[in-house]
Design an enzyme around this catalytic site. Sequence first.
Site, short mmCIF file in Angstrom:
data_model
loop_
_atom_site.label_atom_id
_atom_site.label_comp_id
_atom_site.label_asym_id
_atom_site.label_seq_id
_atom_site.Cartn_x
_atom_site.Cartn_y
_atom_site.Cartn_z
N CYS A 4 0.84 -1.20 0.00
CA CYS A 4 0.00 0.00 0.00
C CYS A 4 0.88 1.26 0.00
O CYS A 4 1.77 1.40 0.84
CB CYS A 4 -0.92 -0.01 1.22
SG CYS A 4 -1.75 1.56 1.53
N CYS A 7 0.77 3.19 3.32
CA CYS A 7 1.50 2.47 4.37
C CYS A 7 3.00 2.68 4.20
O CYS A 7 3.74 2.86 5.18
CB CYS A 7 1.16 0.99 4.35
SG CYS A 7 -0.45 0.60 5.08
N ASP A 30 -0.32 16.80 -0.10
CA ASP A 30 -0.66 16.08 -1.32
C ASP A 30 0.35 16.41 -2.41
O ASP A 30 0.75 17.57 -2.59
CB ASP A 30 -2.09 16.46 -1.76
CG ASP A 30 -2.66 15.47 -2.76
OD1 ASP A 30 -3.61 14.75 -2.41
OD2 ASP A 30 -2.14 15.41 -3.91
N HIS A 46 -3.82 0.25 8.51
CA HIS A 46 -4.39 0.19 7.17
C HIS A 46 -5.89 -0.10 7.21
O HIS A 46 -6.33 -1.11 7.76
CB HIS A 46 -3.70 -0.87 6.32
CG HIS A 46 -4.26 -0.92 4.92
ND1 HIS A 46 -3.74 -0.16 3.90
CD2 HIS A 46 -5.34 -1.57 4.41
CE1 HIS A 46 -4.47 -0.36 2.81
NE2 HIS A 46 -5.44 -1.21 3.09
N ASN A 87 -12.98 10.79 -0.36
CA ASN A 87 -13.51 10.16 -1.55
C ASN A 87 -13.65 8.66 -1.31
O ASN A 87 -12.82 8.05 -0.64
CB ASN A 87 -12.58 10.41 -2.74
CG ASN A 87 -12.49 11.90 -3.09
OD1 ASN A 87 -13.48 12.61 -3.03
ND2 ASN A 87 -11.30 12.35 -3.43
N GLY A 93 -14.19 8.98 -6.69
CA GLY A 93 -12.87 9.46 -7.09
C GLY A 93 -11.74 8.98 -6.21
O GLY A 93 -10.66 9.58 -6.20
N THR A 95 -8.59 7.08 -5.36
CA THR A 95 -7.53 6.47 -6.16
C THR A 95 -6.53 5.69 -5.31
O THR A 95 -5.75 4.92 -5.86
CB THR A 95 -6.76 7.54 -6.97
OG1 THR A 95 -6.21 8.50 -6.06
CG2 THR A 95 -7.67 8.24 -7.97
N HIS A 100 -8.17 8.14 3.68
CA HIS A 100 -7.47 9.43 3.82
C HIS A 100 -8.46 10.58 3.78
O HIS A 100 -9.38 10.60 2.97
CB HIS A 100 -6.38 9.61 2.76
CG HIS A 100 -6.82 9.33 1.36
ND1 HIS A 100 -7.00 8.04 0.89
CD2 HIS A 100 -7.13 10.15 0.34
CE1 HIS A 100 -7.39 8.09 -0.38
NE2 HIS A 100 -7.49 9.36 -0.74
N HIS A 102 -8.82 14.44 3.06
CA HIS A 102 -8.19 15.61 2.44
C HIS A 102 -8.56 16.85 3.26
O HIS A 102 -9.75 17.05 3.57
CB HIS A 102 -8.73 15.85 1.03
CG HIS A 102 -8.44 14.78 0.01
ND1 HIS A 102 -7.52 14.93 -1.00
CD2 HIS A 102 -9.00 13.56 -0.18
CE1 HIS A 102 -7.51 13.85 -1.76
NE2 HIS A 102 -8.40 12.99 -1.29
P1 5GP Z 1 -8.02 10.16 -3.62
O1 5GP Z 1 -8.09 10.50 -5.09
O2 5GP Z 1 -7.83 8.69 -3.40
O3 5GP Z 1 -9.11 10.75 -2.82
O4 5GP Z 1 -6.72 10.89 -3.10
C1 5GP Z 1 -5.43 10.39 -3.28
C2 5GP Z 1 -4.50 11.58 -3.23
O5 5GP Z 1 -3.20 11.10 -3.02
C3 5GP Z 1 -4.48 12.40 -4.52
O6 5GP Z 1 -4.89 13.72 -4.24
C4 5GP Z 1 -3.02 12.32 -4.97
O7 5GP Z 1 -2.54 13.53 -5.50
C5 5GP Z 1 -2.29 11.92 -3.71
N1 5GP Z 1 -1.11 11.12 -3.91
C6 5GP Z 1 -0.99 10.02 -4.71
N2 5GP Z 1 0.25 9.53 -4.62
C7 5GP Z 1 0.92 10.32 -3.74
C8 5GP Z 1 2.26 10.29 -3.24
O8 5GP Z 1 3.10 9.44 -3.57
N3 5GP Z 1 2.61 11.27 -2.37
C9 5GP Z 1 1.73 12.24 -1.96
N4 5GP Z 1 2.17 13.16 -1.11
N5 5GP Z 1 0.45 12.28 -2.41
C10 5GP Z 1 0.07 11.33 -3.29
ZN ZN Z 2 -2.20 1.22 3.75
#
Ligand code: 5GP
Ligand code: ZN
Length: 114
Positions: A4, A7, A30, A46, A87, A93, A95, A100, A102
């Site tokens: 992950c 993680c 982010d 996790h 999300n 959305g 990913t 997490h 935001h």
């Molecule tokens: P989600 O789209 O799942 O709600 O948010 C995932 C967030 O993680 C996205 O805003 C993306 O920019 C951020 N993100 C993805 N990979 C990394 C990373 O390696 N480092 C950091 N700091 N943020 C990441």
């Molecule tokens: Zn994790």
Amino acid sequence: MTDCLFCKIINGKIPSDKVYEDKFTYAFRDINPVASTHILVIPKIHVNGLNDLKIENIDIMSKLTLSAQEIINTEGVKENGYRFVINSGMDGGQTVSHLHLHIIGGRKLKWPPG
Ligand code: 5GP
Ligand code: ZN
């Protein structure tokens, strides 16, 4: 979970711009910010996402919220306003499959989201 992304960020295998950490949570900027303040707050254990919260682990949400409240103070967005976003799933959305929160702030945000 060893494979992950978040993680790996918690255990330092992947570098991150840390803004806050306590026993239960970790917060970092982010990598692709959508506002001047865009921070992710994650539980150190996790959990895939909102769908995996239940009565036994719902305290995770309290801990994320309390950590996020510390961060809005230090980021200076408390007074003008900010948004907490989680999300969930494809339509939501999400990913990264590690729960997490935001924290987005530093500009006037639009509503409804796209
Ligand atoms: P989600 O789209 O799942 O709600 O948010 C995932 C967030 O993680 C996205 O805003 C993306 O920019 C951020 N993100 C993805 N990979 C990394 C990373 O390696 N480092 C950091 N700091 N943020 C990441
Ligand atoms: Zn994790």
